[in-house]
Design an enzyme around this catalytic site. Structure first.
Site: not given
Ligand code: SAH
Length: 461
Positions: A84, A87, A290, A415
Site C-alpha cells: 500500500c 503507512c 485535522q 507540519c
Molecule cells: N490552522 C488550521 C489550518 C492549517 S493548514 C488548522 O489547524 O486547521 C494551512 C492553511 O494555510 C490551509 O488552510 C491553506 O489553505 C492555508 N494557506 C496556504 N497558503 C496560504 C497563504 N499564502 N496565505 C494564507 N493562507 C494560506
C-alpha cells in the site's frame, strides 16, 4: 578529483548492516562509505539486500531477508502494508516511531536552523496509535464478476488493492465503505474505470465527528446520474442511524483529483459537526479539518499554553483554515484576527465563530504574506502571533512583517520540521528566542511529524 565508482552494481545481492534511518523511515547502510537506502530496514539489523538503483553518491535497495532483527522490529498488523505505501512505519515499535520523529526534528534544528541548544521535547504520542483517522477517501474498482471493491492504490501505480479494512481509519469509516460497496454492488451501480473513462462510482468518502459520532458519506461519481439513488440512500440510513449527511459530488474529469466542483446534498444536512475541547466545528465535504482529532486537541492545548493568553490580548492566527486555532484562542483572548487564502474556508471560519457565539474573532480572505504587512502598516500590534503554514513554510515577507509588529510571543505550528527550522532561524535573527519545540504525533504509522514551538521577543529589541 573524480569520485570512485560506486562499490555496488544493480541487481547485486549484498549483506548490509543498517546504521541509521532517513526522515522517511528507510534504513541506511553503507558499503565502503557508499550509502544505500532500504525501505523497512531498521538500525542495528543485518539483512540480505538486493541493489535496485545505483546513483553516483547513493543507491537504493530492496530488503530480501533479515538475518539479525532489531528489538524495535514488530510484525506489521496490516495485511497489505508492503503493497500500500500509505503507512511507512508499521514494522517499527511505536516507541521507536516517536523517538525517530523527535530525532528528525533535533537533526534539522541543528543542521538547518543552527539551533542545537533549543530543547526538542519527546514526541507526544497516542495511547492507542491505530484507528485515528476521521476521514477516508477510497477509490472504487470492480472485479471480473461485477462485484465492487475498494482499496488504496498500490505503491507507484493506479492498481486498486482489494482491501476490507484500513487499520489507521476510524472503524466507522471502514464499516461505512464496506456497506456502501455491498449495497451499490447489489443495486448494479458500476465502478469508474480510469482507462476507458466509463462507469459511475469513483470514490467513497466518509467523514466522522469523533465526539458527536455524526457521519457524512460522499459518493463521488463521474456522471450526474446516480442509478438507484433513493434505494441506496435508504439502505445507508437503515444501516447507520448516525448518518447525518449523504452527498453526491460529481467529477467528470480525467484527473487524479478526487473531488469535482459540483456537490449536491442527496439527503440530510450540508454539514456534520465535531468538537475539539469546548469548541464546535462544522465540517463540509471539502473543508480542511485535522484528521486526527485526539492529537489535534493535544496540539492545540500546547499551542494555547505557548500563546500564554491571560485575557485582554490581541492575537493574529495566520493560515487559519476554518478557524480552528483562532476559535480556540478566542475563548480567552480579547480579539483574534484570522487570515486564510481559501475563500470557502473563511466562510466556514465565520460560521464556526457564530456557531460558538464568539464575536471577538474576525476572518479575512487573503495571502498571509500580503495581509500581514498591510496590517503592520495600519498600525496593528498584536500581543501574540500564531502561524500554521503548509509544508513550504512561511513567506519571508510574512516573517519580516511579524518581526516588525513586535509581538511578545510567537507560536509556530508546523507540519514540516525543515521549513520550521529555516523560519525559526530568520525569527531568531530578527530578535526572537526559540524557547522550545514540541513534536506531536498526528499521523502514527507514517513518517509525518507535526511540531509546535514557542518564541519570545528578546528584551531590548
Ligand atoms: N490552522 C488550521 C489550518 C492549517 S493548514 C488548522 O489547524 O486547521 C494551512 C492553511 O494555510 C490551509 O488552510 C491553506 O489553505 C492555508 N494557506 C496556504 N497558503 C496560504 C497563504 N499564502 N496565505 C494564507 N493562507 C494560506
Amino acid at each position: 578529483m573524480a569520485k570512485p565508482k560506486p562499490p555496488v552494481e544493480k541487481n547485486q545481492t549484498i549483506e548490509l548492516t543498517f546504521e541509521d534511518l532517513t526522515h522517511e523511515g528507510n534504513g541506511v547502510g553503507k558499503i565502503e562509505g557508499y550509502p544505500l537506502f532500504v525501505p523497512y530496514g531498521l538500525p542495528g539489523e543485518k539483512a540480505q539486500v538486493k541493489v535496485i538503483k545505483v546513483k553516483k553518491n547513493f543507491g537504493f535497495g530492496k530488503l530480501l531477508e533479515i538475518t539479525e532483527a532489531s528489538e524495535d522490529r514488530v510484525e506489521a498488523p496490516c495485511d497489505v502494508y508492503l503493497q500500500c505505501g500509505g503507512c511507512q512505519l508499521q514494522h517499527m515499535s511505536y516507541d521507536r516511531q516517536l523517538a525517530m520523529k523527535q530525532k528528525q526534528v533535533k537533526d534539522v534544528m541543528k543542521k538547518i536552523g543552527h539551533l542545537e541548544h533549543v530543547p526538542v521535547h519527546e514526541t507526544i504520542g497516542m495511547d492507542d496509535p491505530w484507528r485515528y483517522r476521521n476521514k477516508i477517501q477510497i477509490p472504487v474498482g470492480q472485479k471480473e464478476d461485477g462485484e465492487l471493491m475498494t482499496g488504496f492504490y498500490q505503491k507507484r501505480s493506479h492498481n486498486i488493492i482489494d482491501m476490507d479494512t484500513c487499520l489507521i481509519q476510524d472503524e466507522m469509516n471502514d464499516r461505512m465503505v464496506e456497506t456502501v460497496r455491498r449495497i451499490a454492488t447489489r443495486l448494479g451501480i458500476s465502478a469508474y474505470d480510469e482507462d476507458t473513462h466509463r462507469g459511475t462510482l469513483r470514490h467513497i468518502m466518509v467523514r466522522t465527528g469523533q465526539t458527536t459520532k455524526d457521519i457524512m458519506v460522499v459518493l463521488v461519481t463521474r456522471t450526474q446520474n446516480l442509478p438507484e439513488k433513493d434505494k441506496l440512500i435508504d439502505e445507508i440510513k437503515d444501516a447507520f442511524p448516525n448518518v447525518k449527511s449523504v452527498i453526491q459530488n460529481i467529477n467528470s474529469g480525467r484527473t487524479n483529483v478526487i473531488l469535482g466542483k459540483e456537490t449536491h446534498v442527496l439527503w440530510g444536512d450540508e454539514y456534520i459537526y465535531d468538537m475539539i475541547g469546548d469548541v464546535k466545528f462544522m465540517i463540509s465535504p471539502k473543508s480542511f479539518y485535522q484528521v486526527n482529532p485526539t492529537q489535534t486537541q493535544k496540539l492545540y492545548d500546547q499551542a494555547l499554553q505557548y500563546a500564554d493568553i491571560r485575557g485582554g490580548e490581541t492575537v493574529i492566527d495566520a493560515y487559519c483554515g476554518i478557524g480552528t486555532i483562532s476559535l480556540f484562542l478566542a475563548q480567552k483572548a480579547e480579539k483574534v484576527y484570522g487570515v486564510e487564502v481559501v475563500p470557502d474556508a473563511v466562510t466556514d471560519a465565520k460560521k464556526n465563530a457564530r456557531l460558538n457565539h464568539m464575536d471577538n474573532a474576525e476572518f479575512y480572505v487573503g495571502q498571509a504574506e500580503e495581509l500581514m504587512p498591510w496590517w503592520r502598516n495600519q498600525g496593528l500590534r498584536p500581543d501574540v502571533i500564531v502561524v500554521d503554514p503548509p509544508r513550504k513554510g512561511c513567506d519571508e515577507a510574512l516573517l519580516k512583517a511579524m518581526i516588525d509588529m513586535e509581538p511578545e510571543r510567537i507560536v509556530y505550528v508546523s507540519c514540516n520540521p525543515s521549513t520550521l527550522a529555516r523560519d525559526l532561524r530568520i525569527l531568531e535573527d530578527g530578535g526572537y528566542q526559540t524557547k522550545e519545540v514540541q513534536p506531536v504525533d498526528m499521523f502514527p504509522q507514517t513518517s509525518h511529524v507535526e511540531c509546535v514551538s514557542q518564541l519570545i521577543r528578546r528584551k531590548g529589541n
